[in-house]
Design an enzyme around this catalytic site. Structure first.
Site, PDB file in Angstrom:
ATOM      1  N   GLY A  96      48.400  44.606  37.438  1.00  0.00           N
ATOM      2  CA  GLY A  96      49.222  44.500  38.636  1.00  0.00           C
ATOM      3  C   GLY A  96      50.632  44.075  38.288  1.00  0.00           C
ATOM      4  N   GLY A 155      50.611  42.397  35.012  1.00  0.00           N
ATOM      5  CA  GLY A 155      50.018  43.354  34.091  1.00  0.00           C
ATOM      6  C   GLY A 155      50.974  44.454  33.652  1.00  0.00           C
ATOM      7  N   ASP A 207      41.302  46.891  35.120  1.00  0.00           N
ATOM      8  CA  ASP A 207      41.695  46.569  36.493  1.00  0.00           C
ATOM      9  C   ASP A 207      40.888  47.427  37.447  1.00  0.00           C
ATOM     10  OD1 ASP A 207      44.703  45.381  37.878  1.00  0.00           O
ATOM     11  OD2 ASP A 207      43.101  46.273  39.042  1.00  0.00           O
ATOM     12  N   ASN A 221      52.976  47.748  46.191  1.00  0.00           N
ATOM     13  CA  ASN A 221      53.036  47.356  44.776  1.00  0.00           C
ATOM     14  C   ASN A 221      54.308  47.858  44.110  1.00  0.00           C
ATOM     15  OD1 ASN A 221      49.567  48.355  44.365  1.00  0.00           O
ATOM     16  ND2 ASN A 221      50.358  46.378  45.023  1.00  0.00           N
ATOM     17  N   ASP A 258      44.570  37.677  39.979  1.00  0.00           N
ATOM     18  CA  ASP A 258      45.065  37.196  41.259  1.00  0.00           C
ATOM     19  C   ASP A 258      44.073  36.294  41.972  1.00  0.00           C
ATOM     20  OD1 ASP A 258      43.094  38.973  41.810  1.00  0.00           O
ATOM     21  OD2 ASP A 258      44.126  39.899  43.490  1.00  0.00           O
ATOM     22  N   CYS A 269      38.833  22.974  33.170  1.00  0.00           N
ATOM     23  CA  CYS A 269      38.772  21.542  32.866  1.00  0.00           C
ATOM     24  C   CYS A 269      39.291  20.687  34.026  1.00  0.00           C
ATOM     25  CB  CYS A 269      39.566  21.226  31.611  1.00  0.00           C
ATOM     26  SG  CYS A 269      38.588  21.410  30.102  1.00  0.00           S
ATOM     27  N   CYS A 293      36.133  24.113  65.887  1.00  0.00           N
ATOM     28  CA  CYS A 293      36.563  23.854  67.251  1.00  0.00           C
ATOM     29  C   CYS A 293      38.072  24.011  67.409  1.00  0.00           C
ATOM     30  CB  CYS A 293      35.993  22.500  67.671  1.00  0.00           C
ATOM     31  SG  CYS A 293      37.104  21.413  68.418  1.00  0.00           S
TER      32      CYS A 293
HETATM   33 ZN   LIG Z   1      36.775  22.815  30.370  1.00  0.00          ZN
END
Ligand SMILES: [Zn+2]
Lengths: 624, 323
Positions: free
Chosen positions: A5, A8, A27, A35, A96, A140, A152
């Site tokens: 994209g 890319g 992809d 695009n 993305d 991580c 609501c």
């Molecule tokens: Zn990790």
């Protein structure tokens, strides 16, 4: 390369110019008009074709002698397994969405291949390097939870335009044009016993031989008139709120207007655009205009008419798509009428489309810069120049004179359940929660697994796959419906469950703790996963919540929901502003880094510079 | 705002970027005329960026005939002698750029930068020059400044894995959003000549070493009568000698201009494609800001070095100017 994209296209070009000779690019997307402003390898004539393939062909034109292999496929397909990933020296992401990023992270860990991860939004961007055992992995640090709204707020007490959009898109649009069997909260919030759900469902059915304009008026009066009256009857709700104003079709459409409306349609019936666009058939051109209540109402009726007369076959199967002009017009009009009722400022179609489609902001320049930075890191990875690896942030406003800010990568998080195999803990009511709940809410939604196997010791409780025999399939289906404590090998306090994804070659252990009660507001899942800190969800008051856009739990394959090239936001101030618009797949390494107490910036001078977390930007502090 | 709405086609094509900078900025972009001089890799990147962004017109000047070396970092031209044989760099780039966005007029002008008069520059709102001599930079900048309208002037150069951008927006007013408010700002820019005349002693100690190194090479080119970019490793002794003289004349410590940095910059004079992408991206962003009048523009130098990964803004101007 994963993704062809915005990032890319730039990346493939820069890799080719830099002398990379053997590139594979995956992809699943095809090219769209929107695009073309930044994905410069694509032309108008390519709309509808595979991004990966067209990008390959375009780059081969200026560098014909290199080897590029393209795959028009989802990176989560089983073909892209650990063996596949092992053939590469480095994997470069231009993705993305959070789901695909997590998936690639796990495959790179399992294959022990370095990963360069990236993302942009507007003028902001980031590039990070992930090498197993050396730097932190993509997971991580926990990623922000999807932005959700209490049910609501959406059904009864909207206070922002985005609430009206969510109502129009996820409730009304789905009710009228989508799957009729889907659970829908459009009518549930009334204290009036008279509106039993059965009666209400009928309201939305178009009666046989019912004139479409008559039907439109009936729907309009029901959702914008009657339902508001019903809500108003609940006095408690309005004690501290502005009371909404019911709107009926007779109020917004004079007879003359209604008549005119009809005649305009006939005049323009031959125009191609009028078949797919209410704006075209009503002669409204500028998507930046904010329509009046009356104009919104006309668009509302016209979109309904066009759906039923031109797209009748699709009704019942439609889901909202930001590239479906008629759907966007309907949602804009419905959201605006509701906004008018609740005294919320109206918005243009352009703005409404951005909110409804979770359209993230994207420009070519940032993608080009980020792609350049990715290639610089990729070259270091190929040289195994570990000491030089950097995470780099592309900023909108300079910090310490820097627009491009390199930071030394962090060490792996020792309690990361993905790269350090630390067990997780799950508090759950083992007498109430079913295996199904565990699979949906934890294994798929939280752990991001696609093909899970669940084991207790050596006993298999659940698995998915094509090669299972019928007995096993039936057995697992039965298990899904059982509460944990009543499974063939009961899961109770102290049990350790092992969950494994065969494709990702990723295993984690979960210590189960039985707990009776859960706070419906704070723990709506009825279970609590810990051991690796997940940020508190944005839930406020309600037992259920609705997010804007396909939530990850509904659509495990999430690459459809946003543009190709967006994620990380670097500026917290910007993030606050965007938070209503942008889906939370904004993983945000810069914010994460900032949220730790300090962040060490690379500096060639002797003095150390530390940045402190601060919501309004980087605050600098110089140490001796 | 200034009349003329965007067409439906423009709205569809530019949808994602209008969400970044707004419809007004997009309208201003579509009326802007940009000149670029010197078509190497960095400028090719820049051209791609602003053609995609949708400027009104782009005029390319570079009469050099294409050679393999000139094309090494330029994705606009196929590495095929049959295609580029005999054509100039500007002509070849023009053909590809037109293709990127049919709504932008891309054309070629011939001539040397020094030969263009003030009237020539009057046709443009933005002028970007690259691969040219110190004298040519100063002259083009001066001629832009002689016009009654403001022409945004930029120079850009990449060597080895380093890049430099210079910006002159003259007297520049713009607006920016701070929290909910829009505030008006004003910046005074020095010309290129004024900037490079600021005594080195007057600059902060931590000023990017690239700034000094690029000035040394520029001055060496000028003194030896070399074509831009034609200082090579064989010139190292001469370059180091000039550096010593300049540091003495400016009374700064020679450590401001490390020998190994100078050596790097003249050892590999071809552009490094990732740096072209980065510098071309930053320059594109700056030009978009200047045209749209939105956001803080950089003042007045930008440096990137792939070795440390930093992209740094330096304000090289006489602190007493305008007071
Ligand atoms: Zn990790």
């Amino acid at each position: 390369m994963v993704g062809a994209g915005g990032i890319g296209c730039e990346l493939l070009k820069t890799l080719a110019l830099s002398g990379f000779q053997d590139i594979h690019i995956i992809d699943m997307d095809t090219i769209e008009v929107s695009n073309l402003n930044r994905q410069f390898l694509f032309r108008q004539s390519h709309v509808g074709q595979s991004k990966a393939k067209v990008a390959r062909d375009a780059v081969l034109k200026f560098r014909p002698h290199i080897n590029i292999k393209s795959y028009h496929a989802n990176v989560k397909d089983p073909d892209f397994n650990v063996e596949f990933f092992k053939q590469f020296n480095v994997v470069l992401n231009g993705l993305d969405n959070l789901d695909a990023r997590r998936h690639v992270n796990r495959l790179c860990l399992a294959a022990d291949v370095p990963l360069v991860e990236s993302g942009t939004t507007g003028f902001l961007g980031q590039v990070t390097v992930h090498v197993k055992g050396r730097t932190e992995c993509y997971e991580c640090q926990p990623k922000p939870a999807p932005k959700t709204y209490p049910v609501c707020t959406i059904t009864s007490t909207p206070s922002k335009f985005v609430h009206c959009i969510v109502w129009a898109k996820d409730l009304l649009f789905t009710k009228l044009f989508g799957d009729k069997n889907q659970e829908n909260d459009l009518n549930i919030r009334s204290s009036d016993g008279a509106s039993s759900s059965e009666n209400v469902v009928d309201v939305f059915e178009r009666k046989e031989d019912e004139d479409v304009e008559q039907y439109g008026r009936r729907i309009f009066d029901h959702v914008f008139g009657y339902n508001i009256e019903l809500a108003l009857s609940n006095e408690e709700t309005w004690k501290n709120r502005n009371r909404p104003k019911p709107i009926y079709s007779k109020d917004v459409l004079s007879d003359e207007l209604a008549h005119q409306n009809g005649s305009v349609n006939k005049n323009l019936a031959t125009d191609d655009g009028s078949l797919v666009s209410a704006m075209a058939s009503l002669g409204m051109k500028n998507p930046q205009d904010i329509w009046s209540l009356s104009e919104n109402s006309r668009i509302f009726f016209e979109t309904l008419r066009l759906f039923f007369t031109n797209r009748g076959k699709e009704i019942g199967n439609l889901s909202f798509d930001k590239d479906d002009q008629l759907a966007v017009e309907f949602v804009t009009a419905a959201a605006n009428i509701r906004a008018a009722s609740f005294g919320i400022p109206l918005h243009s179609l352009f703005e409404a489309k951005g909110i409804a489609g979770n359209i993230v902001h994207a420009v070519a320049t940032t993608n080009a810069i980020i792609a350049g930075l990715i290639v610089i890191e990729a070259i270091k990875v190929l040289k195994s120049d570990i000491k030089s690896y950097r995470m780099t942030y592309c900023l909108e406003h300079p910090s310490r004179k820097m627009l491009l800010m390199p930071v030394e990568p962090f060490e792996p998080n020792k309690s990361c359940y993905v790269c350090s195999e630390t067990p997780l803990s799950l508090e759950i009511n083992t007498h109430h929660s079913k295996l199904k709940d565990f699979v949906e809410k934890i294994v798929k939604a939280k752990l991001g697994m696609n093909f899970p196997i669940i084991m207790q010791g050596s006993a298999l409780l659940y698995e998915v796959g094509d090669d299972l025999d019928e007995d096993m399939v039936a057995n697992y289906a039965a298990n899904l419906e059982k509460v944990l404590a009543e499974l063939p090998s009961p899961v109770t306090s102290g049990t350790v469950l092992t969950v494994e994804d065969l494709q990702q070659e990723f295993t984690c252990n979960i210590n189960i703790k039985h707990r009776k009660e859960f706070d419906e507001e704070k723990e709506p899942d009825g279970m609590l996963l810990s051991g690796w800190t997940q940020p508190p969800s944005a839930l406020e008051k309600e037992d259920k919540s609705i997010s804007n856009g396909a939530s990850t739990s509904d659509t495990p394959i999430a690459a459809t929901e946003a543009e190709k090239d967006e994620i990380g936001i670097v500026s917290a101030a910007k993030k606050r502003r965007l938070s209503d618009i942008v889906d939370s797949e904004l993983s945000n390494a810069a914010d994460e880094a900032r949220n730790r107490n300090q962040l060490q910036v690379i500096d060639d001078e002797d003095d150390l510079v530390m940045l402190e977390g601060n919501s309004d930007g980087y605050k600098k502090k110089r140490l001796q | 705002m200034d009349g003329e709405e965007l067409t439906e086609q423009e709205t569809a094509l530019y949808d994602r970027q209008i969400r970044v900078w707004g419809a007004d900025a997009q309208r201003r972009l579509s009326k802007a005329h940009v000149l670029v001089y010197g078509m190497k890799g960095t400028v090719a990147e820049f051209c791609k960026n602003i053609v995609l962004a949708g400027v009104g017109s782009l005029t390319l000047v570079d009469d050099r005939v294409a050679t393999e070396e000139a094309l090494s970092s330029n994705f606009l031209i196929p590495l095929d002698e049959n295609v580029y044989n005999g054509k100039t760099l500007a002509e070849l780039c023009c053909d590809s750029l037109k293709d990127f966005n049919p709504m932008v007029r891309v054309s070629v002008e011939k001539g040397d930068l020094l030969s263009f008069g003030v009237d020539f520059f009057n046709k443009f709102d933005v002028v970007v020059v690259s691969c040219c001599s110190l004298a040519a930079k100063k002259m083009a900048n001066d001629r832009c400044r002689k016009l009654s309208k403001r022409v945004a002037f930029y120079t850009v150069d990449c060597r080895d894995s380093c890049g430099e951008i210079f910006v002159d927006l003259q007297d520049y007013r713009y607006s920016k959003k701070k929290l909910e408010e829009t505030i008006e700002c004003q910046l005074q820019y020095p010309s290129f000549e004024e900037a490079v005349s600021v005594p080195w002693r007057a600059l902060p100690r931590k000023t990017s070493k690239l700034y000094f190194a690029m000035r040394v090479i520029e001055n060496y080119e000028e003194a030896e009568g070399r074509n831009p970019g034609e200082v090579l490793i064989a010139d190292l002794p001469g370059v180091l000698k000039l550096k010593k003289e300049l540091c003495t004349a400016q009374s700064v410590n020679e450590s401001h201009v490390p020998d190994n940095l100078l050596e790097r910059l003249i050892t590999n004079t071809t552009e490094f494609p990732p740096v072209c992408a980065i510098i071309g991206g930053i320059l594109g962003q700056e030009v978009i800001k200047a045209i749209s009048g939105k956001g803080d523009p950089l003042k007045n130098f930008f440096f990137f070095d792939a070795l440390d990964g930093k992209g740094i803004i330096e304000d090289i101007s006489d602190p007493n100017a305008g007071k």
